[in-house]
Design a protein around this motif. Structure first.
Motif, PDB file in Angstrom:
ATOM      1  N   THR A 164       0.844  -1.176  -0.050  1.00  0.00           N
ATOM      2  CA  THR A 164       0.044  -0.015   0.122  1.00  0.00           C
ATOM      3  C   THR A 164       0.863   1.178   0.085  1.00  0.00           C
ATOM      4  N   GLN A 165       2.236   1.164   0.145  1.00  0.00           N
ATOM      5  CA  GLN A 165       3.208   2.109   0.357  1.00  0.00           C
ATOM      6  C   GLN A 165       3.753   2.581  -1.044  1.00  0.00           C
ATOM      7  N   ASN A 166       3.656   3.567  -1.900  1.00  0.00           N
ATOM      8  CA  ASN A 166       4.393   3.881  -2.756  1.00  0.00           C
ATOM      9  C   ASN A 166       5.788   4.350  -2.719  1.00  0.00           C
TER      10      ASN A 166
ATOM     11  N   LEU B 218     -10.017  -5.061  -6.784  1.00  0.00           N
ATOM     12  CA  LEU B 218     -10.359  -4.947  -5.413  1.00  0.00           C
ATOM     13  C   LEU B 218      -9.212  -4.190  -4.754  1.00  0.00           C
ATOM     14  N   ASN B 219      -9.378  -2.858  -4.307  1.00  0.00           N
ATOM     15  CA  ASN B 219      -8.179  -2.301  -3.736  1.00  0.00           C
ATOM     16  C   ASN B 219      -7.926  -2.872  -2.216  1.00  0.00           C
ATOM     17  N   PRO B 220      -6.611  -2.572  -1.846  1.00  0.00           N
ATOM     18  CA  PRO B 220      -5.880  -3.436  -0.701  1.00  0.00           C
ATOM     19  C   PRO B 220      -7.160  -3.630   0.299  1.00  0.00           C
ATOM     20  N   GLY B 221      -7.201  -4.839   0.836  1.00  0.00           N
ATOM     21  CA  GLY B 221      -7.957  -5.045   2.160  1.00  0.00           C
ATOM     22  C   GLY B 221      -9.255  -5.304   1.859  1.00  0.00           C
ATOM     23  N   ALA B 222     -10.014  -5.138   0.576  1.00  0.00           N
ATOM     24  CA  ALA B 222     -11.242  -5.036   0.251  1.00  0.00           C
ATOM     25  C   ALA B 222     -11.557  -6.855  -0.027  1.00  0.00           C
ATOM     26  N   GLN B 223     -13.044  -6.809   0.144  1.00  0.00           N
ATOM     27  CA  GLN B 223     -13.506  -8.355  -0.374  1.00  0.00           C
ATOM     28  C   GLN B 223     -14.374  -8.206  -1.583  1.00  0.00           C
ATOM     29  N   SER B 224     -14.658  -9.375  -2.191  1.00  0.00           N
ATOM     30  CA  SER B 224     -15.306  -9.523  -3.376  1.00  0.00           C
ATOM     31  C   SER B 224     -16.808  -9.367  -3.125  1.00  0.00           C
ATOM     32  N   GLN B 225     -17.480  -9.401  -4.042  1.00  0.00           N
ATOM     33  CA  GLN B 225     -18.947  -9.969  -3.845  1.00  0.00           C
ATOM     34  C   GLN B 225     -19.006 -11.167  -3.398  1.00  0.00           C
TER      35      GLN B 225
ATOM     36  N   PHE C  10      -4.803 -14.617   3.596  1.00  0.00           N
ATOM     37  CA  PHE C  10      -5.595 -14.514   2.663  1.00  0.00           C
ATOM     38  C   PHE C  10      -7.089 -14.873   3.461  1.00  0.00           C
ATOM     39  N   ASN C  11      -7.945 -13.870   2.892  1.00  0.00           N
ATOM     40  CA  ASN C  11      -9.286 -13.796   3.903  1.00  0.00           C
ATOM     41  C   ASN C  11     -10.592 -14.342   2.835  1.00  0.00           C
TER      42      ASN C  11
ATOM     43  N   LYS D  50      -4.965  -9.529   2.794  1.00  0.00           N
ATOM     44  CA  LYS D  50      -4.658  -8.324   3.719  1.00  0.00           C
ATOM     45  C   LYS D  50      -4.271  -6.998   2.869  1.00  0.00           C
ATOM     46  N   ALA D  51      -4.492  -5.919   3.592  1.00  0.00           N
ATOM     47  CA  ALA D  51      -4.319  -4.783   2.648  1.00  0.00           C
ATOM     48  C   ALA D  51      -2.803  -4.644   2.217  1.00  0.00           C
ATOM     49  N   GLY D  52      -2.026  -5.222   3.052  1.00  0.00           N
ATOM     50  CA  GLY D  52      -0.441  -5.063   2.772  1.00  0.00           C
ATOM     51  C   GLY D  52       0.052  -5.539   1.452  1.00  0.00           C
ATOM     52  N   PHE D  53      -0.963  -6.799   1.101  1.00  0.00           N
ATOM     53  CA  PHE D  53      -0.548  -7.413  -0.346  1.00  0.00           C
ATOM     54  C   PHE D  53      -0.804  -6.510  -1.602  1.00  0.00           C
TER      55      PHE D  53
END
Length: 379
Positions: free
Chosen positions: A62-64, A174-181, A102-103, A152-155
């Motif tokens: 998530t860090q550029n 999916l943005n970092p940390g987001a879940q699918s439908q 992995f969520n 996880k968002a860090g991926f």
């Protein structure tokens, strides 16, 4: 004059400090991971193409920032220099811990994933990331609770595509940390109408400008500081928009392909050009419009690297393309609106506006972009 010179020097110093941080977002940029998901009543399968070295090193995607600037940078380099077989073995060894990130859920129940296959797709020069494809399997609990996928968002971001559904199958960025439908376990394929897809890609396009598109933001600011008059600004934005729309479509459809290693330095050079022309007081003539149009073609190729990763089916591509482009335009207009409300409205009519604001700002933009040119070609 002394005040103006002091302001200019301060601005340039700040720009150089910013450039050492911001430009690194391009130095070792890693592509979004892409996952094809298949859900059956008893099992979920994910085929994920990703940069395994970044995952093993624990880099926060998530860090550029450049991996070389991170405490984990040495670990990333170590994994990247490993032969493929050795790196994959390290991945297997670390998997009991990594899979916790992995969520994947069946309803509210976590699904434990196992690696059924892992392979490095192609060896690349050490200066470039290499792709690893993981095939992950997870047994689902009894019942018919739908499956959602995320990590996880860090991926970092994840492009997710449901398999087996043809042209209307669900796909998402999916943005970092987001879940699918929710994905049904009954064999039913999630379909998505054109309007939700259209809206989703407007958001993706906007986010590619704000906050992710620093180089595109600087280019638009370069157009803004050329002139505050509506006519010149409108002509430039129109030419830029039409041009990048053309190449965005052609490159996303794989009709035109130019490697990022060529496109990215040219984009940086285009920013230098418009900023330097601002400093020397260029006029709005046919040549400026031609130049901005050519640079728009370049920036469209840069946009396409993002949109092309999503892998939309052909029948849905036009909807996604239009939505993405509208999002990009909203982002660009937002940049101009913020610049106008910040400096244009308050100071645009002042006799010292050009010397104290427009020229120093253009110098700062040129300094950052010039650093990018060097960094993307020589470093």
């Amino acid at each position: 004059m002394n005040v103006t010179l002091w302001q200019t020097l301060r601005t340039l110093a700040l720009a150089l400090l910013v450039s050492t941080h911001a430009s690194a977002s391009r130095a070792h940029e890693l592509n979004p991971a892409v996952a094809d998901v298949t859900v059956t009543p008893a099992q979920v399968q994910l085929v994920v193409t990703l940069t395994a070295e970044a995952m093993l090193a624990g880099i926060d995607r998530t860090q550029n920032i450049d991996t070389d600037d991170l405490p984990e940078g040495d670990a990333y380099t170590r994994y990247r220099e490993m032969p493929a077989e050795e790196m994959l073995q390290a991945l297997y060894d670390a998997w009991p811990e990594l899979r916790q990130d992995f969520n994947v859920l069946a309803g509210e129940v976590p699904v434990e994933l196992e690696i059924s296959n892992a392979e490095v797709l192609e060896e690349m020069p050490l200066s470039l990331p290499r792709d690893t494809r993981l095939t992950l399997l997870g047994d689902l609990p009894e019942g018919d609770a739908p499956v959602t996928v995320g990590w996880k968002a860090g991926f970092g971001p994840l492009v997710l595509r449901q398999t087996g559904g043809g042209e209307d199958a669900y796909s998402d960025f999916l943005n970092p940390g987001a879940q699918s439908q929710p994905l049904p376990r009954t064999g039913e394929i999630v379909t998505e109408g054109w309007l939700p897809l259209f809206g989703r890609y407007i958001v993706v396009g906007f986010e590619h400008i704000i906050p992710k598109g620093l180089d595109h933001i600087l280019f638009v600011l370069g157009l803004f500081f050329f002139s505050l008059r509506v006519g010149p600004l409108l002509w430039q934005i129109t030419a830029f928009t039409l041009a990048h729309t053309i190449t965005l479509a052609l490159a996303s459809l794989k009709i035109v392909f130019i490697p990022a290693s060529i496109v990215e330095p040219l984009i940086a050079a285009s920013i230098v050009y418009v900023a330097v022309e601002n400093i020397f007081g260029g006029r709005l003539g046919w040549w400026r419009i031609v130049v901005v149009t050519c640079f728009g073609l370049l920036h469209g190729l840069g946009f396409a690297f993002v949109l092309g990763d999503v892998g939309l089916e052909p029948s849905r591509f036009l909807t996604g393309l239009i939505g993405f482009n509208i999002g990009v335009e909203i982002g660009q207009l937002t940049v101009i609106a913020i610049a106008f409300l910040t400096v244009g409205y308050w100071f645009g009519n002042k006799p010292w506006y050009r010397k104290a604001i427009a020229i120093p700002a253009s110098l700062a933009i040129a300094a950052v972009a010039a650093f990018w040119v060097v960094e993307r070609t020589l470093l």
